[in-house]
Design an enzyme around this catalytic site. Structure first.
Site, PDB file in Angstrom:
ATOM      1  N   TYR A 142      49.953  35.927  30.714  1.00  0.00           N
ATOM      2  CA  TYR A 142      48.997  34.839  30.895  1.00  0.00           C
ATOM      3  C   TYR A 142      47.596  35.418  30.909  1.00  0.00           C
ATOM      4  O   TYR A 142      47.347  36.425  31.575  1.00  0.00           O
ATOM      5  CB  TYR A 142      49.270  34.105  32.207  1.00  0.00           C
ATOM      6  N   ASP A 237      44.030  43.165  30.036  1.00  0.00           N
ATOM      7  CA  ASP A 237      43.669  42.086  30.955  1.00  0.00           C
ATOM      8  C   ASP A 237      44.063  42.543  32.359  1.00  0.00           C
ATOM      9  O   ASP A 237      45.228  42.499  32.734  1.00  0.00           O
ATOM     10  CB  ASP A 237      44.386  40.790  30.559  1.00  0.00           C
ATOM     11  N   LYS A 265      39.616  37.760  39.936  1.00  0.00           N
ATOM     12  CA  LYS A 265      40.286  37.813  41.237  1.00  0.00           C
ATOM     13  C   LYS A 265      39.598  38.767  42.222  1.00  0.00           C
ATOM     14  O   LYS A 265      38.577  38.394  42.791  1.00  0.00           O
ATOM     15  CB  LYS A 265      41.765  38.105  41.024  1.00  0.00           C
TER      16      LYS A 265
HETATM   17  C1  PLP Z   1      44.560  34.643  36.890  1.00  0.00           C
HETATM   18  C2  PLP Z   1      44.553  35.313  35.565  1.00  0.00           C
HETATM   19  C3  PLP Z   1      43.655  34.965  34.543  1.00  0.00           C
HETATM   20  C4  PLP Z   1      42.752  33.765  34.650  1.00  0.00           C
HETATM   21  O1  PLP Z   1      41.822  33.885  35.670  1.00  0.00           O
HETATM   22  P1  PLP Z   1      41.174  32.541  36.278  1.00  0.00           P
HETATM   23  O2  PLP Z   1      40.153  33.057  37.227  1.00  0.00           O
HETATM   24  O3  PLP Z   1      42.299  31.795  36.907  1.00  0.00           O
HETATM   25  O4  PLP Z   1      40.585  31.806  35.132  1.00  0.00           O
HETATM   26  C5  PLP Z   1      43.616  35.737  33.402  1.00  0.00           C
HETATM   27  N1  PLP Z   1      44.441  36.786  33.244  1.00  0.00           N
HETATM   28  C6  PLP Z   1      45.322  37.150  34.192  1.00  0.00           C
HETATM   29  C7  PLP Z   1      46.183  38.338  33.976  1.00  0.00           C
HETATM   30  C8  PLP Z   1      45.430  36.400  35.369  1.00  0.00           C
HETATM   31  O5  PLP Z   1      46.355  36.726  36.272  1.00  0.00           O
END
Ligand code: PLP
Length: 428
Positions: A142, A237, A265
């Site tokens: 994701y 990511d 995060k």
């Molecule tokens: C949470 C998440 C996102 C998206 O971040 P948001 O702040 O919710 O838009 C993107 N990549 C990874 C791996 C994530 O866990």
């Protein structure tokens, strides 16, 4: 007094599904979402005054737990000086220094307001810098909700992307190629056939959004090699793994340096922040230096930058990654002891403080394709049995738990005991 149910009803009248992010609606587990009023270290309190051990930690940002006094003090002081300027401020320079100093190969970063914005911008940069349109993602990873990343795998070989959300044009999704994780052959075959057309591969090097699908290091090394050989940019990511599994994220953990990395995060210290970065040369394509446009009214927000910076300093000072590894190992040990005679299949899959309880029999899954979707049904009663015992799990069988520096060995014991009781109480 407002109860959770009353608030949920009001919310549903005004907000789609009653929530501002889908999984909060308890769709996978049923029941009424808890409306939270307060966090205290490793605990959360809802509108009805019920207190829970928080094993979700807001999906990852709260690596220090709720309301670390130093972070709160910084936020209060900064907010009193102005909450947004739309002009440069010292805190963004200091946080940039901290992030660049921590992450392998990083020379520049650009701050945005969410992880989704970070990955969306990194993809745009990769396309702008390479002049290529195709991107590759892995099924089960994701990367937020940007159109070209909301694409899941079909089954079978290399799949041209099918949108996994309404509203994403097929033509757009067709520029996203989806590969299975943990499959070197398909990866090599794709790059042999059309590597020179691929702008970027984006991957969660520690895939933690569909269970915890840990990859062999060899797979990530192969990915590094095929991308480098074909002039394709590799994007890690690290929105979850950055500052979580090590100070330098998964790049440090595996010793593999990507071309671009995205963060979110943890780096906001509990406020909305994302970031993307890479070499100076690559980042020079971004406006105002280069032709790839990206901007944000609240980007580099002074309060959020200061909260992030305070968090980084505390992590360093507290030797957080050593402590979190110890805590994770303790959880593994205690769960092992608590569930030793339980007949349901279970497994703790873990990297440091990222923990997934898998109820799938057999080997630890390493790709979305081998996930047993049936465990979802067994998870729902377990989730509620844990709530009844004062433990708040992420509300899905395929979401990971996060430990924080606020979790104590006593909390881990409480968790293991509740888990044993809940599994025994809900076993068919
Ligand atoms: C949470 C998440 C996102 C998206 O971040 P948001 O702040 O919710 O838009 C993107 N990549 C990874 C791996 C994530 O866990």
């Amino acid at each position: 007094m407002s109860t959770n149910a009353e608030l949920y009803e009001r919310a549903r009248a005004l907000i789609p599904g009653g929530v501002n992010s889908p999984v909060r609606a308890f769709g996978a587990v049923g029941g009424t979402p808890k409306f939270l009023t307060r966090g205290e270290g490793a605990y959360i309190v809802d509108e009805e005054g019920a207190r829970y051990l928080d094993m979700m930690c807001s999906w990852g940002p709260l690596i220090l737990g709720h309301c670390h006094p130093e972070v709160i003090e910084v936020i209060q002081n900064k907010a009193a000086l102005g909450t947004t300027f739309g002009a440069p401020c010292r805190a963004e320079v200091e946080l940039a220094e901290a992030v660049v100093g921590a992450y392998p190969g990083l020379e520049q970063v650009r701050f945005v307001s969410s992880g989704s914005e970070a990955t969306m911008s990194a993809i745009r940069l990769a396309r702008g810098a390479t002049g290529r349109d195709l991107i590759v993602k892995f099924s089960g990873c994701y990367h937020g909700h940007a159109d070209h990343l909301l694409v899941a795998a079909g089954s079978g070989l290399v799949t041209a992307g099918q949108p996994s959300s309404a509203g994403v044009p097929k033509a757009f999704a067709a520029l996203t190629i989806v590969l299975p994780l943990n499959d070197e052959e398909k990866l090599k075959a794709l790059f042999a056939a059309q590597g020179d057309r691929i702008a970027a591969v984006i991957i969660e090097p520690i895939p933690a959004n569909n269970g915890l699908l840990l990859q062999h290091k060899e797979f990530l090394l192969t990915l590094r090699k095929v991308t480098r050989d074909s002039g394709t940019l590799l994007i890690f990511d690290e929105v979850i793994s950055g500052f979580r599994v090590a100070k330098g994220g998964a790049a440090e953990y595996y010793g593999i340096t990507p071309d671009l990395a995205t963060f979110g995060k943890i780096i906001g210290g509990g406020l909305p922040v994302g970031a993307y970065g890479g070499s100076k040369h690559l980042m020079s394509h971004i406006a105002p230096e280069g032709p790839v446009y990206q901007a944000g009214t609240l980007s580099g927000n002074p309060v959020a930058m200061a909260a992030g910076l305070a968090t980084m300093r505390i992590l360093d000072r507290e030797k957080a990654w050593t402590k979190l590894e110890e805590l994770g190992a303790l959880l593994e040990k205690e769960v092992g002891a608590a569930l030793a005679d339980v007949s349901t299949p279970w497994k703790v899959i873990r990297v440091g403080s990222i923990v997934w309880l898998s109820f799938q029999a057999g080997e630890a899954p390493r790709s979305a394709e081998v996930l047993d979707q049936n465990v979802g049904a067994r998870f729902a009663p377990l989730f509620h049995a844990m709530l009844d015992r004062g433990v708040y799990l992420p509300p899905s069988a395929f979401e990971v738990m996060f430990l924080s520096l606020a979790h104590t060995p006593e909390d881990i014991s409480k968790f293991a005991k509740a888990l044993r009781e809940s599994i025994l109480a809900t076993a068919a």
